[in-house]
Scaffold this motif. Structure first.
Motif, PDB file in Angstrom:
ATOM      1  N   LEU A 353       3.722 -28.970  28.984  1.00 25.83           N
ATOM      2  CA  LEU A 353       3.780 -27.515  28.870  1.00 25.83           C
ATOM      3  C   LEU A 353       4.012 -26.867  30.228  1.00 25.83           C
ATOM      4  O   LEU A 353       4.742 -25.883  30.343  1.00 25.83           O
ATOM      5  N   MET A 354       3.412 -27.408  31.292  1.00 26.46           N
ATOM      6  CA  MET A 354       3.599 -26.848  32.622  1.00 26.46           C
ATOM      7  C   MET A 354       5.043 -26.996  33.089  1.00 26.46           C
ATOM      8  O   MET A 354       5.593 -26.102  33.739  1.00 26.46           O
ATOM      9  N   ILE A 355       5.674 -28.130  32.759  1.00 30.85           N
ATOM     10  CA  ILE A 355       7.090 -28.310  33.088  1.00 30.85           C
ATOM     11  C   ILE A 355       7.925 -27.260  32.371  1.00 30.85           C
ATOM     12  O   ILE A 355       8.798 -26.607  32.965  1.00 30.85           O
ATOM     13  N   LEU A 531       1.310 -22.369  16.996  1.00 30.87           N
ATOM     14  CA  LEU A 531       1.370 -23.194  18.199  1.00 30.87           C
ATOM     15  C   LEU A 531       0.198 -24.164  18.226  1.00 30.87           C
ATOM     16  O   LEU A 531      -0.966 -23.750  18.177  1.00 30.87           O
ATOM     17  N   GLN A 532       0.500 -25.440  18.275  1.00 29.54           N
ATOM     18  CA  GLN A 532      -0.554 -26.439  18.404  1.00 29.54           C
ATOM     19  C   GLN A 532      -1.147 -26.385  19.813  1.00 29.54           C
ATOM     20  O   GLN A 532      -0.698 -25.620  20.661  1.00 29.54           O
ATOM     21  N   ALA A 533      -2.179 -27.166  20.054  1.00 31.93           N
ATOM     22  CA  ALA A 533      -2.783 -27.214  21.385  1.00 31.93           C
ATOM     23  C   ALA A 533      -1.719 -27.510  22.435  1.00 31.93           C
ATOM     24  O   ALA A 533      -0.924 -28.439  22.272  1.00 31.93           O
ATOM     25  N   TRP A 534      -1.687 -26.712  23.480  1.00 31.74           N
ATOM     26  CA  TRP A 534      -0.706 -26.844  24.554  1.00 31.74           C
ATOM     27  C   TRP A 534       0.715 -26.866  23.997  1.00 31.74           C
ATOM     28  O   TRP A 534       1.592 -27.545  24.537  1.00 31.74           O
ATOM     29  N   GLY A 535       0.936 -26.131  22.925  1.00 32.99           N
ATOM     30  CA  GLY A 535       2.247 -26.120  22.275  1.00 32.99           C
ATOM     31  C   GLY A 535       3.146 -25.024  22.809  1.00 32.99           C
ATOM     32  O   GLY A 535       2.706 -24.038  23.405  1.00 32.99           O
ATOM     33  N   GLY A 536       4.452 -25.202  22.582  1.00 35.31           N
ATOM     34  CA  GLY A 536       5.434 -24.209  22.994  1.00 35.31           C
ATOM     35  C   GLY A 536       6.494 -24.027  21.933  1.00 35.31           C
ATOM     36  O   GLY A 536       6.713 -24.913  21.091  1.00 35.31           O
TER      37      GLY A 536
END
Length: 542
Positions: A353-355, A531-536
């Motif tokens: 997600l950070m990328i 949006l799932q956990a840490w989803g985008g």
């Protein structure tokens, strides 16, 4: 976009050469090590490599204390190695950007050795010298970023010299025209060797207030660019940096770069970084782009990220000819993002997600080596600590060694395949478990996500050059549009470990989900973005 504007929206990969790859088994990375790993770098789908200092240096600050701007330190190789790297990188269609540390030199530099020898030598005014106050104390209250007074007594001249960092890093006097001329010649030396640009370290420190006026107390102590335990944050830095005379010098730099169609990135960690970035990049006659420490903070929330980006955008919007910013979530000076924001618990979904987040904001991307692997911060015991900054403020601040640990290449090799001997900093088991060879094949690895996302980003020009507009969304959701040439893209990120859903904006009812980016965890379900956990999620109007 003109070919010469390749830097606008580019993905720039920062290499900290001491820790990237050791080719001669002395425990320290080098230029030939970078050359050996060019196929890997090419596979990341980045556009340029920023190489931190490799110049001749006594290494008091690991290369940021230069003793010869035109020589490669033997630790890293020689000029032939650099020339070979330039040639090979260009063949691989990778640009080369190198660090330039112009604000100060090492105290072992020939210029300083001559300057300190007397008060009337040819370079007597090449550094910032000042007489003591009547009671023998320093000329004013300026502080060093690395702790204590910014002034060091010199018994040869019986004067103080200015050092904004270590006492072995004396500041050059940019009010001296000969200094400016000499530094421009140093830049040209590397331009003639084929570099594509420079990253200018500590560029706001070029000039000081000629009257040496005291800094006033800070209204609110700065704990963003320095540790809370550092008294440097207790001052408003009105007079020791960011002086108006610097703008004229930046224009001289730009003219020199334009002759070679080279680019520039300024490092700006100021009391008001967005304002300074706008000032240092506007008009097309100073820096091409700059980056700040605004997203290199401990604070992690959708509101914080939105606020920092919107403040930067508002600064640009007020200008007739605005500049450009470069977003970074990690570098060689701050704890790893997987630890700093992910708290070491979020794992691969967080790092992916950070990328995606970093590559979706308006601006260029500066990706720090190892973040494409999701590396956590290294835990360095005091007895193995190398960083002088960390030694000064230990244990409240452990310094910068934790983000500078060597790259892990092979999970089963001694020292993770970085070197054939004990490296200058240890590699932890947690880092070795994320080695390149472990992540090279699995499609769902952080490494392969990085490769896939940046390849996809290149094809979606809205992400490279489009405008950005944030939309209302509750914490922890970051929701925004990228737009341009009549097209729009909707992007949503869930900055949490729990599933969230938000109502689809009215203007986005006919949305088509985009794929190919590799980020799983986002879908449209009955007019909601789930949006799932840490989803985008990425979508466009059909």
């Amino acid at each position: 976009m003109k070919k010469s504007d390749w830097w606008r929206g580019a993905v720039i990969y920062q290499i900290y050469p001491r820790s990237f790859m050791d080719s001669n088994n002395d425990g320290v990375g080098d230029l030939r090590g970078i050359l050996q790993r060019l196929p890997y770098l090419q596979s990341l789908n980045v556009d340029a490599l920023w190489i931190s200092p490799f110049f001749k240096s006594p290494m008091a600050d690991f290369g940021y204390d230069v003793s010869d701007y035109c020589a490669v330190d033997p630790l890293f190789g020689d000029l032939a190695d650099f020339d070979a790297l330039i040639k090979a990188a260009h063949k691989a269609k990778l640009k080369i950007i190198i660090d330039q540390v112009l604000s100060h030199t090492s105290d072992q530099h020939a210029w300083f050795i001559e300057s300190r020898s007397s008060r009337n030598n040819a370079k007597a005014d090449w550094y910032v010298w000042a007489d003591p106050q009547p009671d023998g104390t320093p000329p004013n209250n300026w502080l060093s970023v690395f702790g204590g007074s910014a002034w060091q007594w010199d018994s040869r001249r019986c004067q103080y010299y200015l050092h904004n960092f270590l006492s072995s890093q004396p500041d050059l006097n940019f009010h001296c025209k000969a200094v400016q001329k000499a530094l421009l010649a140093e830049l040209e030396f590397w331009l003639l060797r084929g570099v594509d640009g420079f990253r200018f370290d500590a560029c706001i420190f070029h000039f000081h207030d000629a009257q040496l006026r005291n800094n006033p107390p800070a209204r609110v102590a700065d704990t963003t660019s320095v540790a809370a335990s550092n008294p440097y944050g207790m001052q408003q830095h009105l007079y020791d940096k960011s002086q108006p005379e610097n703008l004229a010098f930046l224009k001289k730099i730009r003219k020199r770069l334009n002759r070679y169609r080279a680019t520039s990135i300024g490092e700006i960690g100021d009391d008001d970084s967005p304002k300074r970035i706008a000032e240092y990049t506007e008009g097309g006659d100073k820096f091409h782009q700059a980056y700040s420490f605004d997203l290199l903070t401990e604070t992690f929330s959708a509101a914080h990220i939105r606020q920092r980006v919107e403040i930067m955008e508002s600064q640009f919007a007020a200008l007739a000819n605005p500049g450009w910013t470069c977003w970074s979530l990690g570098n060689h000076d701050v704890p790893r993002v997987a630890t700093r924001w992910g708290k070491g618990r979020a794992g691969a979904p967080f790092s992916k997600l950070m990328i995606a987040l970093q590559g979706s904001l308006r601006g260029s991307v500066c990706l720090y080596q190892g973040d494409e692997l999701g590396l956590p911060e290294g835990d360095i015991p005091f007895e193995l600590l190398q960083d002088p900054y960390g030694k000064t403020f230990w244990p409240e601040f452990k310094g910068r060694d934790g983000c500078r640990t060597p790259m892990p290449w092979h999970i089963d090799a001694p020292f993770a395949g970085f070197s054939g001997t004990t490296p200058w900093l240890p590699i932890s088991p947690e880092q070795q478990a994320l080695s390149v060879d472990v992540q090279d094949k699995p499609r769902d690895s952080i490494l392969n996500f990085t490769r896939r996302f940046f390849a996809w980003r290149r094809k979606n020009r809205l992400l490279v050059l489009g405008d950005i507009t944030f939309l209302p969304a509750p914490e922890p959701i970051l929701l925004f549009e990228r737009s341009g040439n009549g097209e729009k893209m909707l992007i949503a990120f869930n900055l949490s470990a729990n599933e969230h859903r938000i109502k689809l904006p009215k203007q986005w009812q006919n949305i088509a989900t985009m794929d190919g980016h590799g980020l799983m965890g986002g879908a449209i379900v009955k007019q909601y973005i789930v949006l799932q956990a840490w989803g985008g999620y990425f979508g466009k109007i059909e």
